[in-house]
Design a protein around this motif. Structure first.
Motif, PDB file in Angstrom:
ATOM      1  N   ARG C  17       0.816  -1.211   0.000  1.00 41.67           N
ATOM      2  CA  ARG C  17       0.000   0.000   0.000  1.00 41.67           C
ATOM      3  C   ARG C  17       0.853   1.266   0.000  1.00 41.67           C
ATOM      4  O   ARG C  17       1.839   1.350   0.726  1.00 41.67           O
ATOM      5  CB  ARG C  17      -0.880   0.039   1.253  1.00 41.67           C
ATOM      6  CG  ARG C  17      -2.025  -0.882   1.174  1.00 41.67           C
ATOM      7  CD  ARG C  17      -2.684  -1.127   2.517  1.00 41.67           C
ATOM      8  NE  ARG C  17      -3.228  -2.471   2.499  1.00 41.67           N
ATOM      9  CZ  ARG C  17      -4.477  -2.753   2.087  1.00 41.67           C
ATOM     10  NH1 ARG C  17      -5.303  -1.788   1.791  1.00 41.67           N
ATOM     11  NH2 ARG C  17      -4.870  -3.996   2.006  1.00 41.67           N
ATOM     12  N   GLY C  20       1.205   2.641   3.342  1.00 46.25           N
ATOM     13  CA  GLY C  20       1.605   1.644   4.328  1.00 46.25           C
ATOM     14  C   GLY C  20       2.501   2.216   5.413  1.00 46.25           C
ATOM     15  O   GLY C  20       2.305   1.961   6.612  1.00 46.25           O
ATOM     16  N   ARG C  21       3.490   2.990   5.008  1.00 46.37           N
ATOM     17  CA  ARG C  21       4.415   3.537   5.994  1.00 46.37           C
ATOM     18  C   ARG C  21       3.690   4.434   6.999  1.00 46.37           C
ATOM     19  O   ARG C  21       3.973   4.421   8.191  1.00 46.37           O
ATOM     20  CB  ARG C  21       5.527   4.306   5.268  1.00 46.37           C
ATOM     21  CG  ARG C  21       6.678   4.646   6.172  1.00 46.37           C
ATOM     22  CD  ARG C  21       7.756   5.462   5.452  1.00 46.37           C
ATOM     23  NE  ARG C  21       8.803   5.766   6.410  1.00 46.37           N
ATOM     24  CZ  ARG C  21       9.876   5.002   6.594  1.00 46.37           C
ATOM     25  NH1 ARG C  21      10.049   3.921   5.863  1.00 46.37           N
ATOM     26  NH2 ARG C  21      10.764   5.331   7.512  1.00 46.37           N
ATOM     27  N   LYS C  23       0.692   4.112   7.969  1.00 43.67           N
ATOM     28  CA  LYS C  23      -0.153   3.308   8.859  1.00 43.67           C
ATOM     29  C   LYS C  23       0.660   2.523   9.881  1.00 43.67           C
ATOM     30  O   LYS C  23       0.151   2.218  10.950  1.00 43.67           O
ATOM     31  CB  LYS C  23      -1.047   2.370   8.029  1.00 43.67           C
ATOM     32  CG  LYS C  23      -2.197   3.120   7.350  1.00 43.67           C
ATOM     33  CD  LYS C  23      -3.109   2.214   6.538  1.00 43.67           C
ATOM     34  CE  LYS C  23      -4.336   2.987   6.034  1.00 43.67           C
ATOM     35  NZ  LYS C  23      -5.164   2.189   5.098  1.00 43.67           N
TER      36      LYS C  23
END
Lengths: 330, 180, 708
Positions: C17, C20-21, C23
């Motif tokens: 994603r 992603g980082r 999250k």
């Protein structure tokens, strides 16, 4: 949540005094149940006396070969302690079966004993509940009681006690020690939880203002081969539907000692003395195990919506006895 | 002595010391989010029933929603914001991203802190409800999928990222075992 | 830049994603995380009676408490325009604090606003609301006297052939009732909104699945122009339908901000999420299936009832599968609505299809059982060439591929189809399967793409990423349709100012947004010869969509499950599960797999755990929390395999269909069928609670003893 003051006690006596001098003070341990109930408005203390950092933690060996678990020991530390695991594996298993890793890191064993019921009506201020508001009635007995008591309840309350830890403690005949300003005292677990009667709000025999200091486990040879089995509505992180703690000592095919207690079936951990009596010196066979379970549950009085708990409790007692007997036989 | 309804506390959050005056009713979760400004820890239920607020307090995982801030006085707290250092993401964070150990991401801060705590608990030899024999005299239980699932069960995920999370935790544990 | 062959192939590539980082570091901000200056906090009070009127609200004590700014109720709240509605028309659940009527327990009736959340909560505890209760009815059943035909807004009922004649001619007839309980979406993020008014414009950071439609509803409610309402929902902690409608949190926060002249945040408690949002209605479904001895179906009669509220029309469309999955000379559907005094239901992941396919696919298993057939063969023998009711061709129908490939991977061959034949120690083991389908399509959206001077492209579309991976998927779509690498794409979503867009729902988010992006990319490419930068192309797909295509468009799946059952305790555990899916072309296999696996886990959770329980006296839910309403935890979930069969949707320029809901739809029946295979007893009521299994075991054991 009502406003409250907060005091951290540095000693047991100071803690006792801080509670005694205030009309509406409560001890704060891990807070996992008390803070929860304060958010619901069920508990409304005016002062919290934090006892979590009192020097009451840790597990020590008693001279008679038992163990004493300090009241502020976290559930995690109690369950992980090598001597608990060695001498009372069912106790370790019961604690590990409760709540979650996070909650066990917070909750204290003293607080664990004093947990309030998880009956949904108890936490809902808009509903009658004799345990929360004495005399208001019980909505569960005529309402949703799928997970309520089948033993020892009265028309005033059918809530169950939620502790897993207390179940093996009952089986092993633990003793609860406490302090008051008048001096120390102790209560066998069998007498610690009061019968429901007509005052389900009165849950324990602790004197007012008393602070639990430790739980003492007497030596129980059979406990080294003990097991806790918990059945619940999902595989983890849920309160018991029915649970059982069993210790079994079999010699030459005959039962020398059996300790059995049930969770999830009554307002307190249910020591299955009738079943124990049936088993004493009896052949360790599945038939006897089933007979013992049935004898214990002969007095069960389920509500319309929870008769399954009687079957479940019977099957669990039989299954765990059988499992322990087979393990011994190998 | 009159009783105060608020208190001065010190919290060491992600290696930074914060002195705060908090309403005694304020939870550690709300203090982290509203006073310290770390909104990584999430309020999923506010009753200890979901794990989204999990942080490490003095190295142990706890639910910050049932921890009163005032009772956490002096604690060394690590939130998800403090997991990654200057060197970048921790292996567990990197594994979550690569293996897609989340979808909406809301439970992720709690899953990550819980995983760090759970791995430390296993390394310390703690048994779990998935451990067949809790006796301290046998070999330490190997961390398999069933152990991870049980130990992580205090962290609910409604998107259903569980299988990827378990893979990420197992992989991180295996890597730690190799590198020491 | 070629229009034939994209220079890159982001579509089809498994990539993590984009966010992603953010999250995994806690940097992703959700609605309750947004800082706002001078923020006040609202605390909601909900009604405790299921029907009645508010006779008094005494806020005098609360108003004197520290930090309290005020208390809103029906006497002093801003007026709302009752013309506001939802997808199905007018929706009385939006009209909060407008009158003294209590239509359901859990209805927000008061909002307390204070400087801090603690002060607001404490003051809410001091407000005394007195009700005059009226008799209520929450007693749901198919034969309820108020039952009526459901709305046919999704199309007319099926009525082909002569049902009674075909049933009479059948070698076997399954005639059973199947029931599913009230369920709650239970996204991990409770609904939250921070709202403020500025110069006649309403701004809100909200947790929702479609900021544009939320802005439309709020504009109507508050009587302002739609483009004076600015809704953002950058990160949303799960939706599953719960955040599709304009939620009470943003309505109340907007009201309070208008009343008190400050930004106001309203975050629902978990209990309020249960009581005031996202109810999947209970269903009670009568199914009759008749078949010949060789397993050919002759008749399918499906009469499902669901509960709804008089406040709003709603369709729990349980009958899509009965009219789509299998050929039969006679098919009749009679979707039935039962109005009760409950929160108006709204779509929950796989609405209709999830309870509907539980019933149909359980009944199909019962047909196979009675004929002594392999349940896989029964399904393969009844595949239709065209829509069984519509007669229209399928645009793509890969149902057989899902069944066959799933059976191969799962190891279905060699299964002993007799029940209660596999044991491992004390455990009974069983396997089951279910097939299903889910409606697919596209809705209007707009997209804008700007070619920037630095060579990048800014893609703006009013999508939301509620965990679906939309941000990542749409970046891939934009990259491929522009013929550039994803590193040159900057995606902007989740803002009502980005233009009209369908929300994340109906398994139509990605198809709708991607269609708009592909059209905008095509338009932009025509202009790229002009060196002027930036240059923007905007497309609204409303006029480009064929709303009456002459085909049936669905996604398909087959789910296989293996369970263990402890006959002593009734505990059911899913040991492994596999899903095969036909969902058109897959944009990102990593994220797509996560989504269908997550859908299957929600299906597992419904099969075994989830149940909203009401108190018979008050009509209120008695388990509105995660300790009482169990959703599957880590320990309940085995490793789950999910794969996609090759598929291409011809109606979509990229070959796409949605996949957000089909994972949930097929799972419960597969598990229920596996439980039957393990135990020999049908579980026709969800969830498959241990007491239900235990009771069945008692009957089974007594039966076995009787025979012996």
């Amino acid at each position: 949540m009502r406003e409250f003051s907060y005091r951290r006690a540095s000693g047991v006596r100071e803690a006792l005094t801080l509670v005694a001098e205030h009309d509406d003070a409560r001890y704060l341990g891990g807070g996992t149940n008390l803070v929860d109930l304060m958010k619901h408005g069920v508990e409304t203390p005016g002062r919290l006396v934090d006892v979590r950092r009192l020097p009451l933690g840790g597990v020590r060996e008693t001279p008679d070969g038992g163990l004493a678990i300090g009241a502020t020991t976290t559930n995690s530390d109690a369950a992980a302690h090598p001597e608990v695991r060695r001498r009372y594996p069912a106790l370790s298993q019961a604690v590990l079966a409760g709540a979650s890793g996070q909650l066990r890191n917070m909750a204290t064993v003293g607080g664990n004993l004093l947990q309030r019921t998880r009956c949904g009506y108890f936490a809902d201020l808009s509903q009658p509940c004799n345990k929360r508001a004495p005399g208001s009635g019980c909505a569960a007995i005529t309402g949703a009681h799928h997970n309520h008591a089948v033993l020892g309840w009265t028309g005033h309350c059918a809530a169950t006690h939620p502790s897993d830890m207390a179940v093996p403690l009952a089986a092993f005949e633990a003793v609860v020690r406490y302090e008051t300003l008048e001096g120390p005292g102790e209560i066998p677990l069998a007498d610690f939880y009061l019968p429901v009667g007509d005052r389900p709000d009165l849950e324990t025999a602790l004197p007012p203002g008393a602070l639990i200091t430790e739980i003492v486990l007497p030596p129980v040879a059979a406990a080294r081969r003990s097991r806790y089995r918990k059945v619940r509505e999902r595989a983890s992180y849920a309160f018991a539907t029915v649970s059982v703690a069993v210790a079994l000592d079999v010699h030459d095919g005959f039962v020398r000692d059996a300790r059995i207690a049930l969770g999830g079936v009554a307002s307190r951990p249910w020591r299955a003395r009738t079943a124990e009596e049936v088993l004493r010196d009896a052949p360790a066979t599945p038939d006897r195990f089933r007979g013992a379970a049935e004898a214990e549950l002969a007095t069960a009085d389920p509500l319309p919506g929870n008769a399954y708990k009687v079957t479940l409790a019977r099957n669990l007692i039989e299954a765990v006895l059988t499992e322990l007997a087979e393990r011994d036989g190998r | 002595m009159t009783d105060d309804f608020s208190s001065e506390i010190t919290l060491e959050v992600n290696d930074v010391t914060h002195r705060l005056r908090v309403d005694n009713r304020r939870t550690l979760l709300d203090a982290l989010r509203e006073d310290v400004g770390h909104t990584g820890p999430k309020k999923g239920c506010d009753h200890g029933q979901c794990g989204a607020c999990t942080v490490l307090a003095d190295g142990r995982r706890v639910v910050s929603c049932l921890t009163l801030a005032v009772a956490a006085e002096g604690a060394r707290v690590t939130t998800v914001e403090g997991l990654s250092g200057e060197g970048g993401l921790r292996p567990i964070q990197e594994a979550f991203v690569r293996l897609d150990g989340f979808q909406c991401g809301f439970c992720t801060p709690g899953q990550l802190c819980s995983a760090v705590g759970a791995l430390a608990e296993h390394a310390a030899g703690w048994p779990s409800a998935a451990t067949a024999d809790v006796s301290p005299d046998g070999p330490t239980t190997e961390l398999d999928a069933a152990e991870v699932r049980e130990r992580m069960s205090g962290n609910l995920c409604r998107c259903g990222a569980y299988p990827s999370i378990v893979r990420a935790v197992l992989e991180t544990a295996a890597r730690a075992a190799v590198t020491g | 830049m070629s229009t034939e062959q994209p220079a890159t192939a982001a579509i089809g590539d498994a990539r993590p994603r984009i966010e992603g980082r953010l999250k995994v570091t806690g940097a992703a901000r959700y609605a309750a995380d947004e800082p706002a200056p001078d923020l006040a906090h609202g605390w909601v009070i909900t009604a405790t009676v299921a029907r009645g009127r508010i006779s008094a609200v005494d806020a005098s004590a609360a108003l004197g408490m520290p930090g309290v700014l005020g208390v809103l109720d029906h006497r002093n709240a801003p007026r709302l325009d009752p013309r506001a509605g939802n997808y199905f028309g007018p929706d009385g659940s939006l009209l909060l604090l407008q009158d003294d009527v209590v239509p359901y327990a859990g209805r927000p009736v008061v909002l307390v606003v204070a400087e801090t959340p603690e002060q607001a909560r404490a003051a809410a505890g001091a407000v005394v609301v007195t009700y005059e209760p009226y008799p209520h009815d929450v007693d749901f059943r198919l034969d309820h006297p108020a039952a009526r035909p459901a709305s046919t807004a999704f199309g007319p009922e099926a009525d082909t052939g002569d049902i009674e004649a075909e049933l009479a001619a059948s070698a076997v007839v399954v005639d059973e009732r199947y029931r599913t309980p009230e369920e709650n979406c239970s996204a991990m993020e409770p609904h939250a909104a921070t709202a403020w008014w500025q110069d006649g414009h309403l701004h809100a950071v909200d947790s929702n699945q479609g900021p544009f439609s939320v802005s439309q509803v709020l504009a109507t409610l508050f009587g302002v122009d739609r483009d004076h309402v600015h809704i953002r929902a950058e990160h949303v902690g799960g939706g599953f339908g719960a955040k599709g409608p304009c939620g009470p949190q943003v309505i109340l926060a907007s009201m309070a901000s208008r009343s008190f002249g400050r930004p106001v945040r309203v975050v629902l408690t978990r209990e309020q999420v249960f009581l005031a949002t996202a109810l999947r209605p209970p269903t009670d479904q009568w199914l009759r299936i008749g078949a010949d001895a060789d397993g050919r179906l002759r008749a399918v009669h499906h009469r499902p009832a669901f509960a709804l509220s008089p406040l709003a029309e709603y369709i729990e469309w349980c009958t899509e599968q009965a009219r789509t999955l299998y050929a039969a000379p006679a098919i009749r559907t009679e979707l039935t609505a039962v109005p009760l005094d409950i929160l108006p239901p709204s779509p929950m992941r796989g609405p209709g299809a999830t309870p509907g396919s539980f019933a149909l696919e359980s009944a199909m298993d019962e047909v196979a059982e009675r004929l002594g057939l392999d349940p896989l063969d029964l399904r393969l023998r009844n595949q239709p060439a065209v829509g069984p009711v519509s007669g229209l061709p399928f645009s793509s129908r890969r149902s057989v591929a899902c069944l066959r490939e799933g059976a191969r991977r799962f190891g279905w061959a060699g299964r002993d189809h007799r029940p209660r034949t596999r044991r491992e120690g004390r455990l009974l083991i069983g396997t089951g399967l279910a097939a299903t389908c889910f409606s697919a399509g596209v809705f209007p959206s707009t997209a804008s793409i700007t070619a920037e001077a630095d060579g990048t492209f800014t893609v703006a579309v009013g999508a939301t990423d509620i965990g679906t991976g939309a941000r990542t998927a749409l970046t891939a779509v934009a990259a491929d349709t522009l013929g550039v690498g994803t590193e040159r794409i900057r995606i902007r979503i989740a803002d009502s100012d980005l233009g009209m867009a369908w929300g994340a729902g109906g398994s139509r988010g990605t198809t709708s947004w991607s269609f708009a992006i592909t059209q905008a990319a095509a338009k932009l490419r025509e202009r790229l010869g002009d060196p002027a930068r930036p240059v923007t192309a905007t497309v609204d797909t409303t006029a480009l969509i064929d709303y009456q295509p002459a085909t049936e468009r669905h996604t398909f799946s087959a789910v296989f499950a293996e369970v263990s059952v402890d006959p002593a305790t009734g505990e059911v555990r899913v040991r492994r599960m596999l899903g095969m899916f036909a969902v058109g072309r897959v944009i990102n296999p990593l994220l797509a797999r996560s989504q269908v696996v997550g859908g299957m886990i929600m299906g597992l959770s419904m099969a075994l755990h989830e149940e909203g329980v009401r108190d018979p006296a008050t009509g209120r839910q008695v388990n509105p929390d995660f300790a009482g309403y169990h959703i599957a935890a880590h320990a309940d979930v085995p490793d789950i395999e999910a794969e996609f069969v090759p598929d291409y949707e011809p109606q979509d320029p990229l070959g796409l269909n949605g996949l957000g809901e089909i994972g949930t739809a097929g799972t419960a029946a597969a598990i229920a069928n596996a439980v039957w295979h393990a135990t020999g007893v049908r579980q026709r009521t969800l969830p498959i609670r241990l007491d239900r299994v235990l009771e069945a075991e008692g009957a089974e054991v007594r039966g076995a003893v009787g025979v012996a």
